[in-house]
Design an enzyme around this catalytic site. Structure first.
Site, PDB file in Angstrom:
ATOM      1  N   HIS A  27      40.024  40.086  26.244  1.00 40.98           N
ATOM      2  CA  HIS A  27      40.038  40.710  27.497  1.00 40.98           C
ATOM      3  C   HIS A  27      38.923  40.580  28.116  1.00 40.98           C
ATOM      4  O   HIS A  27      38.272  41.430  28.646  1.00 40.98           O
ATOM      5  CB  HIS A  27      40.191  42.063  27.292  1.00 40.98           C
ATOM      6  CG  HIS A  27      41.113  43.041  28.650  1.00 40.98           C
ATOM      7  ND1 HIS A  27      41.761  43.872  28.413  1.00 40.98           N
ATOM      8  CD2 HIS A  27      40.774  42.811  30.078  1.00 40.98           C
ATOM      9  CE1 HIS A  27      42.277  44.219  29.764  1.00 40.98           C
ATOM     10  NE2 HIS A  27      41.509  43.467  30.556  1.00 40.98           N
TER      11      HIS A  27
ATOM     12  N   GLU B  30      45.569  46.497  22.243  1.00 36.93           N
ATOM     13  CA  GLU B  30      44.280  46.043  22.145  1.00 36.93           C
ATOM     14  C   GLU B  30      43.150  47.347  21.976  1.00 36.93           C
ATOM     15  O   GLU B  30      43.379  48.126  22.454  1.00 36.93           O
ATOM     16  CB  GLU B  30      43.932  45.019  23.240  1.00 36.93           C
ATOM     17  CG  GLU B  30      43.717  45.757  24.661  1.00 36.93           C
ATOM     18  CD  GLU B  30      43.515  44.866  25.768  1.00 36.93           C
ATOM     19  OE1 GLU B  30      44.446  43.886  25.739  1.00 36.93           O
ATOM     20  OE2 GLU B  30      42.702  45.224  26.640  1.00 36.93           O
TER      21      GLU B  30
ATOM     22  N   ARG C 224      48.350  42.459  31.618  1.00 35.39           N
ATOM     23  CA  ARG C 224      48.226  43.514  30.623  1.00 35.39           C
ATOM     24  C   ARG C 224      48.788  43.328  29.304  1.00 35.39           C
ATOM     25  O   ARG C 224      50.032  42.612  29.293  1.00 35.39           O
ATOM     26  CB  ARG C 224      48.562  44.688  31.276  1.00 35.39           C
ATOM     27  CG  ARG C 224      47.321  45.453  32.194  1.00 35.39           C
ATOM     28  CD  ARG C 224      46.330  45.970  31.403  1.00 35.39           C
ATOM     29  NE  ARG C 224      45.375  46.797  32.346  1.00 35.39           N
ATOM     30  CZ  ARG C 224      44.436  46.147  32.897  1.00 35.39           C
ATOM     31  NH1 ARG C 224      44.335  44.956  32.841  1.00 35.39           N
ATOM     32  NH2 ARG C 224      43.604  46.620  33.831  1.00 35.39           N
TER      33      ARG C 224
HETATM   34  C1  GLV Z   1      40.808  44.053  33.981  1.00 31.73           C
HETATM   35  O1  GLV Z   1      41.588  43.833  33.360  1.00 31.73           O
HETATM   36  C2  GLV Z   1      41.075  44.642  35.088  1.00 31.73           C
HETATM   37  O2  GLV Z   1      42.029  45.405  35.478  1.00 31.73           O
HETATM   38  O3  GLV Z   1      39.893  44.764  35.969  1.00 31.73           O
END
Ligand code: GLV
Length: 330
Positions: free
Chosen positions: A288, A270, A241
């Protein structure tokens, strides 16, 4: 006739999967995929018993207080740092996530990003696209080997272990890891994985991959002081993250070549990025997408919907985050 519960699908998602909710509930969906402000989210949740959400919706005490009828929030993500679990517990609201179905896909991506970083794939592609490739030379875009190198993993959950398997079994890497808890010996043995302190992980890894969940405890787990302990030849890959890494410190370290390169799929704040990350050459940037294959995104959406249907029809949700709130009040 008793009214069917109403649910919100907060973001655009596969239509046929939303249709599964329509069998049971009155559904407000968001095919235009507007990102709701907090005030809009509160408003769209009015009268809803449940919500299908993604990491872009923040469910906090204020949102819950404004919607006391809400009983379940089902995240289409494995990470759930967008949900205040304590606040959910206090109000008896169930939170669910989507573990397991994305493990291998996300590990594939983490490994690919680490390889792209070590072998300078983005930087060399940009060079080529700029028309700067005029001849071969012995040291053009020389990077560092992945095979046989030391793979460091911070956060040895399901995805961390899947990355370790790829490294150890596919690429002959030595695996070291740091985690809140140590794996059982029978989990470590097939990977040859060695549990080390965070300091040893930083000092020893050739390629450090971050897979630790985001929380107050992991905020800026990698900052200037941690990066300074890494090898100058090392790479850092973040698929965890934004916020686990201090992006400003990382950008400065990349510019100063304190470490060789970084691969980032997640960013603090982000979809905005620290502007310096866009100008340093030795970083691979992706938006992401670690879990983004069609099959896996469908599986995640299906699992979130399974959870929502189960939660509001009195069945057992498959992947609750806070099962202690079950059974939910009718
Ligand atoms: C993506 O970042 C998730 O947590 O599934």
């Amino acid at each position: 006739m008793t009214r069917r519960p109403a649910v919100l699908v907060a973001r655009a998602v596969f239509g046929d999967i939303v249709d599964r909710l329509r069998v049971h509930f009155d559904v407000e969906d968001n095919p235009a995929d507007r990102i709701f402000s907090k005030a809009e989210l509160i408003e769209h949740l009015q009268g809803k018993a449940g919500a299908f959400i993604t990491g872009s919706e923040r469910i906090d005490a204020e949102v819950l207080a404004a919607n006391p009828q809400l009983r379940a929030v089902c995240n289409m993500a494995v990470g759930y740092n967008n949900i205040d679990i304590d606040a959910c517990n206090a109000r008896g609201v169930l939170a669910t996530n989507t573990p397991d179905v994305l493990t291998e896909t996300t590990a594939d991506f983490g490994f690919a990003l680490m390889m792209a970083t070590a072998r300078r794939m983005a930087e060399s592609e940009h060079f080529l696209r700029r028309g700067e490739w005029t001849r071969w030379s012995y040291d053009m875009f020389t990077g560092s080997d992945v095979h046989g190198a030391t793979l460091g993993i911070l956060g040895m959950g399901r995805i961390g272990q899947a990355i370790a398997r790829r490294g150890a079994l596919g690429f002959g890497m030595k695996v070291i890891y740091h985690n809140r808890s140590r794996l059982a010996p029978e989990q470590e043995a097939p990977l040859g994985a060695r549990y080390v302190s965070k300091e040893e992980l930083l000092r020893t890894a050739d390629h450090l991959v971050l897979v630790v969940p985001y929380s107050a405890a992991s905020h800026h787990a990698i900052g200037a002081a941690e990066i300074a302990q890494m090898k100058p030849t090392a790479t850092l890959t973040n698929i965890a993250r934004g916020g686990v890494v201090d992006d400003a410190a990382l950008a400065a370290a990349l510019r100063a070549r304190t470490i060789a390169a970084a691969g980032l799929d997640v960013f603090e704040g982000e979809p905005k990025l620290h502007p310096d990350l866009l100008t340093v050459p030795n970083v691979v940037l992706t938006p992401h997408i670690a879990s983004a294959t069609v099959a896996t995104r469908r599986a995640m959406a299906d699992l979130a919907v399974d959870n929502l249907i189960a939660a509001l029809t009195g069945a057992a949700p498959p992947t609750p985050v806070n099962p202690q709130v079950l059974p939910l009040k009718a």
